[in-house]
Write a protein that holds these residues in place. Structure first.
Motif, PDB file in Angstrom:
ATOM      1  N   PHE A 301       0.923  -1.226  -0.058  1.00  0.00           N
ATOM      2  CA  PHE A 301       0.068   0.169  -0.056  1.00  0.00           C
ATOM      3  C   PHE A 301       0.927   1.177  -0.189  1.00  0.00           C
ATOM      4  CE2 PHE A 301      -3.182   2.507   2.883  1.00  0.00           C
ATOM      5  CZ  PHE A 301      -3.789   3.225   1.533  1.00  0.00           C
ATOM      6  N   ARG A 302       0.875   1.833  -1.093  1.00  0.00           N
ATOM      7  CA  ARG A 302       1.981   3.044  -1.217  1.00  0.00           C
ATOM      8  C   ARG A 302       1.218   4.147  -0.799  1.00  0.00           C
ATOM      9  NH1 ARG A 302       2.176   0.910  -6.606  1.00  0.00           N
ATOM     10  NH2 ARG A 302       4.522   0.524  -7.361  1.00  0.00           N
ATOM     11  N   THR A 303       1.687   4.959   0.156  1.00  0.00           N
ATOM     12  CA  THR A 303       1.013   6.058   1.155  1.00  0.00           C
ATOM     13  C   THR A 303       1.301   7.468   0.413  1.00  0.00           C
ATOM     14  OG1 THR A 303       3.012   5.952   2.683  1.00  0.00           O
ATOM     15  CG2 THR A 303       1.193   4.315   3.261  1.00  0.00           C
ATOM     16  N   ILE A 337       2.025  -2.099   4.595  1.00  0.00           N
ATOM     17  CA  ILE A 337       1.874  -0.565   4.396  1.00  0.00           C
ATOM     18  C   ILE A 337       3.351   0.191   4.329  1.00  0.00           C
ATOM     19  CG2 ILE A 337       0.759   1.901   5.086  1.00  0.00           C
ATOM     20  CD1 ILE A 337      -1.371   0.216   6.705  1.00  0.00           C
ATOM     21  N   ARG A 338       3.549   0.779   3.301  1.00  0.00           N
ATOM     22  CA  ARG A 338       5.035   1.314   2.843  1.00  0.00           C
ATOM     23  C   ARG A 338       4.948   2.721   3.396  1.00  0.00           C
ATOM     24  NH1 ARG A 338       7.405   1.553  -2.822  1.00  0.00           N
ATOM     25  NH2 ARG A 338       6.098   3.308  -2.882  1.00  0.00           N
ATOM     26  N   THR A 339       6.001   3.000   4.230  1.00  0.00           N
ATOM     27  CA  THR A 339       6.164   4.360   4.729  1.00  0.00           C
ATOM     28  C   THR A 339       6.659   5.281   3.434  1.00  0.00           C
ATOM     29  OG1 THR A 339       8.276   4.017   5.254  1.00  0.00           O
ATOM     30  CG2 THR A 339       7.053   3.647   6.962  1.00  0.00           C
ATOM     31  N   ILE A 436      13.779  -4.417  -0.830  1.00  0.00           N
ATOM     32  CA  ILE A 436      14.971  -4.633  -1.544  1.00  0.00           C
ATOM     33  C   ILE A 436      14.928  -3.939  -2.947  1.00  0.00           C
ATOM     34  CG2 ILE A 436      16.933  -6.427  -2.123  1.00  0.00           C
ATOM     35  CD1 ILE A 436      16.309  -6.364   0.887  1.00  0.00           C
ATOM     36  N   GLU A 437      15.597  -2.983  -2.917  1.00  0.00           N
ATOM     37  CA  GLU A 437      15.395  -2.281  -4.365  1.00  0.00           C
ATOM     38  C   GLU A 437      16.620  -1.570  -4.715  1.00  0.00           C
ATOM     39  OE1 GLU A 437      11.412   0.355  -4.297  1.00  0.00           O
ATOM     40  OE2 GLU A 437      12.256   0.859  -2.371  1.00  0.00           O
ATOM     41  N   THR A 438      17.882  -1.723  -4.326  1.00  0.00           N
ATOM     42  CA  THR A 438      19.225  -1.415  -4.713  1.00  0.00           C
ATOM     43  C   THR A 438      19.957  -2.579  -4.880  1.00  0.00           C
ATOM     44  OG1 THR A 438      19.948  -1.106  -2.584  1.00  0.00           O
ATOM     45  CG2 THR A 438      18.820   0.996  -3.604  1.00  0.00           C
ATOM     46  N   ILE A 457      10.797  -7.491  -2.482  1.00  0.00           N
ATOM     47  CA  ILE A 457      11.742  -7.035  -3.493  1.00  0.00           C
ATOM     48  C   ILE A 457      10.979  -5.888  -4.422  1.00  0.00           C
ATOM     49  CG2 ILE A 457      13.414  -7.662  -5.359  1.00  0.00           C
ATOM     50  CD1 ILE A 457      13.546 -10.536  -3.818  1.00  0.00           C
ATOM     51  N   GLY A 458      11.690  -4.805  -4.732  1.00  0.00           N
ATOM     52  CA  GLY A 458      10.950  -3.918  -5.471  1.00  0.00           C
ATOM     53  C   GLY A 458      11.736  -3.907  -6.698  1.00  0.00           C
ATOM     54  N   THR A 459      11.109  -4.687  -7.707  1.00  0.00           N
ATOM     55  CA  THR A 459      11.910  -4.905  -8.810  1.00  0.00           C
ATOM     56  C   THR A 459      12.029  -3.484  -9.839  1.00  0.00           C
ATOM     57  OG1 THR A 459      10.036  -5.775  -9.985  1.00  0.00           O
ATOM     58  CG2 THR A 459      11.425  -7.376  -9.211  1.00  0.00           C
ATOM     59  N   ASN A 460      10.979  -2.682  -9.611  1.00  0.00           N
ATOM     60  CA  ASN A 460      10.831  -1.663 -10.466  1.00  0.00           C
ATOM     61  C   ASN A 460      12.110  -0.535 -10.171  1.00  0.00           C
ATOM     62  OD1 ASN A 460       8.415  -2.510 -11.030  1.00  0.00           O
ATOM     63  ND2 ASN A 460       7.167  -0.980  -9.476  1.00  0.00           N
ATOM     64  N   ASP A 461      12.471  -0.726  -9.038  1.00  0.00           N
ATOM     65  CA  ASP A 461      13.529   0.175  -8.671  1.00  0.00           C
ATOM     66  C   ASP A 461      15.063  -0.554  -8.723  1.00  0.00           C
ATOM     67  OD1 ASP A 461      13.067   3.123  -8.206  1.00  0.00           O
ATOM     68  OD2 ASP A 461      12.000   2.582  -6.443  1.00  0.00           O
ATOM     69  N   LEU A 462      14.727  -1.988  -8.374  1.00  0.00           N
ATOM     70  CA  LEU A 462      16.016  -2.662  -8.376  1.00  0.00           C
ATOM     71  C   LEU A 462      16.470  -2.798 -10.008  1.00  0.00           C
ATOM     72  CD1 LEU A 462      18.045  -4.525  -7.007  1.00  0.00           C
ATOM     73  CD2 LEU A 462      16.491  -6.524  -7.397  1.00  0.00           C
ATOM     74  N   ASP A 470      17.125   4.620 -16.243  1.00  0.00           N
ATOM     75  CA  ASP A 470      15.724   5.389 -15.694  1.00  0.00           C
ATOM     76  C   ASP A 470      14.357   4.607 -16.188  1.00  0.00           C
ATOM     77  OD1 ASP A 470      13.881   7.052 -15.034  1.00  0.00           O
ATOM     78  OD2 ASP A 470      14.801   8.800 -15.838  1.00  0.00           O
ATOM     79  N   ARG A 471      13.669   4.138 -15.117  1.00  0.00           N
ATOM     80  CA  ARG A 471      12.522   3.424 -15.240  1.00  0.00           C
ATOM     81  C   ARG A 471      11.357   4.120 -16.050  1.00  0.00           C
ATOM     82  NH1 ARG A 471      10.346   2.835  -9.264  1.00  0.00           N
ATOM     83  NH2 ARG A 471       8.154   2.893 -10.115  1.00  0.00           N
ATOM     84  N   GLY A 472      11.715   5.547 -15.885  1.00  0.00           N
ATOM     85  CA  GLY A 472      10.344   6.378 -16.344  1.00  0.00           C
ATOM     86  C   GLY A 472      10.973   6.957 -18.083  1.00  0.00           C
TER      87      GLY A 472
HETATM   88  C1  PEP Z   1       9.391  -1.092  -6.681  1.00  0.00           C
HETATM   89  O1  PEP Z   1      10.608  -0.050  -6.690  1.00  0.00           O
HETATM   90  O2  PEP Z   1       9.444  -1.987  -7.476  1.00  0.00           O
HETATM   91  C2  PEP Z   1       8.252  -0.711  -6.186  1.00  0.00           C
HETATM   92  C3  PEP Z   1       7.235  -1.691  -6.010  1.00  0.00           C
HETATM   93  O3  PEP Z   1       8.130   0.625  -5.608  1.00  0.00           O
HETATM   94  P1  PEP Z   1       7.589   1.977  -6.559  1.00  0.00           P
HETATM   95  O4  PEP Z   1       7.383   1.425  -7.786  1.00  0.00           O
HETATM   96  O5  PEP Z   1       6.567   2.590  -5.676  1.00  0.00           O
HETATM   97  O6  PEP Z   1       9.141   2.728  -6.684  1.00  0.00           O
END
Ligand code: PEP
Ligand code: MG
Length: 594
Positions: A301-303, A337-339, A436-438, A457-462, A470-472
């Protein structure tokens, strides 16, 4: 010119219709624009009237959206309304009128240009959304001031059903299009996570984004095929292509019906491994939809919605209410819930975020929280109070070091003591996890695992930090590849470290909603996957169709692969014996339609 063009999928579905190329213009302010000092009051009044009128316009579109789609979608307009109340934008314009004797048009244009210059150094989707919102407001206010007619967005001539092609669409423009006639949208800019994409998904209208110079190549009236699941546009299709896509559309609709039947079945592999399948949500109201789609709790849950686009800090009680609302949809299931994951692409107006050269490598996530203890403590207190009511787990974003966890624990202990002195007894235990994102966190996972109760594990950032992509940035989309062997090895290392330490390992990045990704992760031994509500049924299908033992064999081979292509091929080769992959969205599906 290439007739078959691939962009980024934004909202699924297939449509074949005539194109309507939409050009949204910002009027040009005529040269000059100086006024006498004695006219300043009149100019300010004229400007204020125009701003109020535009607020009224946007509120009307917001109200229409609220009636048609609901509260969550209506909130998409809040950033624009906030901009129209922003003292820096509106007050700054008034300052220019008074101090520099500029006309209202010229002063507003100046102030907008300054805002644009401030943001436009980054290509991030959130910032691009902001720039689009700002350009939309600029056009509206200037048209009011210059007495120009409003753009008639839904009054185009021609065929009954059209696919709108545009450079980009702001929510207020998208919401004004006549949805009985607009059956799809394709834009040159934008990403999957932009406002427009979310709105298209809510409208259940097929959409693709990031299609380069599409509006130069398509003429109004051209027939096109839009395939929203894979992000494809086919210009001036042959009869054969139309036939193929009509069949594909039929098959996809059948598939959606079939997988919906799985929603309430167990999430267990053929050889009996239970994989908790949870949902990612960005707003409390999405919890109901997650429940209806069969989620076994909330995995992320992104806050940030509590703070982004706001001028004031949310109170502890306001947060408590939001967290409790999510918990009420899952009273006896885990709710992670993520801070606050602030910084990078998310800027609350009340916090002074410094301008940084590399915001994604800058002051973001846990770093901001630890440096702003008052903000962090209020969130922790609200989380601790909610945790008394159910299985609430606190998750920290972008953890790199043990000290970030221990400092958070100190703040939690202080908050527990503080709450006790106020008569609110919480605790004694609480569940704390690290994302775990880095690459640093993945490599040092064994040490981190000793200090937390779970990993997610947050793969979007990892992926973005491992590959330095850059993911965007849609230009780099083909390089942003979670199947890169380096990413696969880091995923495996982090998962094994968590498992060895006896803690739960979950994955909440987008990779978990890719069938090949889910197969790989299950083979590595993750305990839970968390995906967007719309992907729950498909991933349940993957889980129920595979054998974890066989997935493990595939992982062993994938760990020795030397390229992303090879990793994918290994997974496809192993998975295709267990699952009919042609029915899922993905590159393999595109080749079928070629
Ligand atoms: C991620 O980095 O994989 C993640 C779930 O967080 P966010 O997409 O909010 O950065
Ligand atoms: Mg992240």
């Amino acid at each position: 010119m290439n007739r078959i063009r691939d962009g980024i999928p934004a909202s699924p579905g297939i449509v074949i219709a005539h194109a309507h190329v939409l050009r949204v213009e910002v009027p040009t302010v005529p040269h000059g624009g100086m006024v006498g000092a004695e006219q300043a009051d009149d100019e300010v009044a004229r400007f204020e009237v125009a701003v109020e009128a535009v607020k009224g316009q946007i509120r009307r579109v917001q109200e229409k959206t609220r009636e048609q789609l609901g509260e969550v979608e209506a909130q998409i307009f809040e950033p624009q309304l906030l901009m129209l109340e922003d003292s820096d934008l509106i007050g700054g314009t008034i300052g220019y009128i008074r101090d520099n004797h500029l006309s209202a048009e010229r002063a507003f244009e100046w102030r907008v240009l300054e805002w644009e210059a401030h943001w436009s150094h980054t290509a991030h989707p959130m910032v691009i959304d902001k720039l689009n919102d700002l350009a939309d407001i600029q056009g509206r206010v200037l048209r009011r001031l210059m007495n120009l007619p409003e753009q008639e967005l839904d009054a185009f001539d021609g065929p009954e059903r059209v696919i709108v092609i545009a450079r980009d669409l702001t929510p207020s423009i998208a919401a004004q299009l006549d949805t009985t006639r607009v059956v799809g949208m394709a834009t040159e800019a934008g990403t999957r996570t932009s406002h427009r994409s979310s709105l298209a998904r809510s409208l259940k209208s097929p959409a693709v984004v990031s299609h380069g110079n599409l509006s130069d190549e398509v003429r109004t009236g051209d027939v096109i095929i839009l395939e929203g699941r894979n992000g494809r546009v086919i210009l001036r299709p042959t009869e054969e292509e139309k036939k193929t896509y009509r069949e594909l559309d039929f098959q996809m609709r059948e598939w959606e019906q079939e997988i919906l039947l799985l929603v309430h079945l167990e999430s267990r592999t053929l050889d009996g491994a239970e994989i908790a399948l949870r949902a990612n949500i960005d707003l409390p109201t999405e919890a109901e939809s997650a429940h209806a789609h069969g989620a076994d709790g909330i995995g992320l849950f992104r806050t940030e919605f509590l703070v982004v686009g706001r001028n004031s800090v949310p109170t502890e009680d306001e947060q408590f209410d939001a967290y409790r609302r999510v918990l009420s949809a899952f009273p006896d299931r885990p709710v992670v819930i993520r801070t606050y994951d602030l910084g990078g692409d998310k800027f609350p107006a009340f916090l002074h975020m410094p301008q940084e050269e590399n915001p994604f490598l800058g002051w973001r996530a846990i770093r901001v929280c630890l440096d702003e203890p008052a903000l962090f403590r209020a969130q922790l207190r609200a989380l601790l109070r909610t945790a008394q009511l159910g299985d609430v787990r606190i998750m920290l974003p972008l953890i790199n070091e043990i000290s970030e966890i221990t400092r958070t624990r100190e703040l939690i202990e202080e908050s527990i003591a503080e709450l006790a002195t106020e008569g609110t007894v919480v605790g004694p235990g609480y569940v704390l996890g690290a994302m775990i994102e880095t690459p640093a966190a993945a490599i040092a996972a064994a040490e981190l695992a000793r200090h937390v109760d779970f990993f997610s594990i947050g793969t979007n950032d990892l992926v973005q930090y491992t590959l330095a992509v850059d993911r965007g940035n849609s230009r780099l989309a083909s390089l942003y590849n979670p199947f890169h062997p380096a990413v696969v090895r880091l995923l495996n290392a982090a998962t094994q470290a968590g498992r060895d330490a006896g803690i739960e390992v979950g994955v909440c990045g987008e990779f978990a909603s890719n069938p090949l990704g889910a197969f790989l992760l299950i083979g590595m031994g993750v305990h839970s996957l968390s995906v967007g509500p719309s992907a729950l049924a498909e991933i349940k299908k993957v889980i129920r169709s595979i054998d974890q033992g066989k997935a493990r064999t595939a992982v062993e081979e994938a760990l020795n692969a030397s390229s992303p292509r090879e990793v994918e091929n290994v997974l496809i080769e192993h998975l295709r014996h267990q699952l009919d992959l042609s029915r899922f969205a993905g590159p393999w599906n595109l080749s079928r339609a070629n």
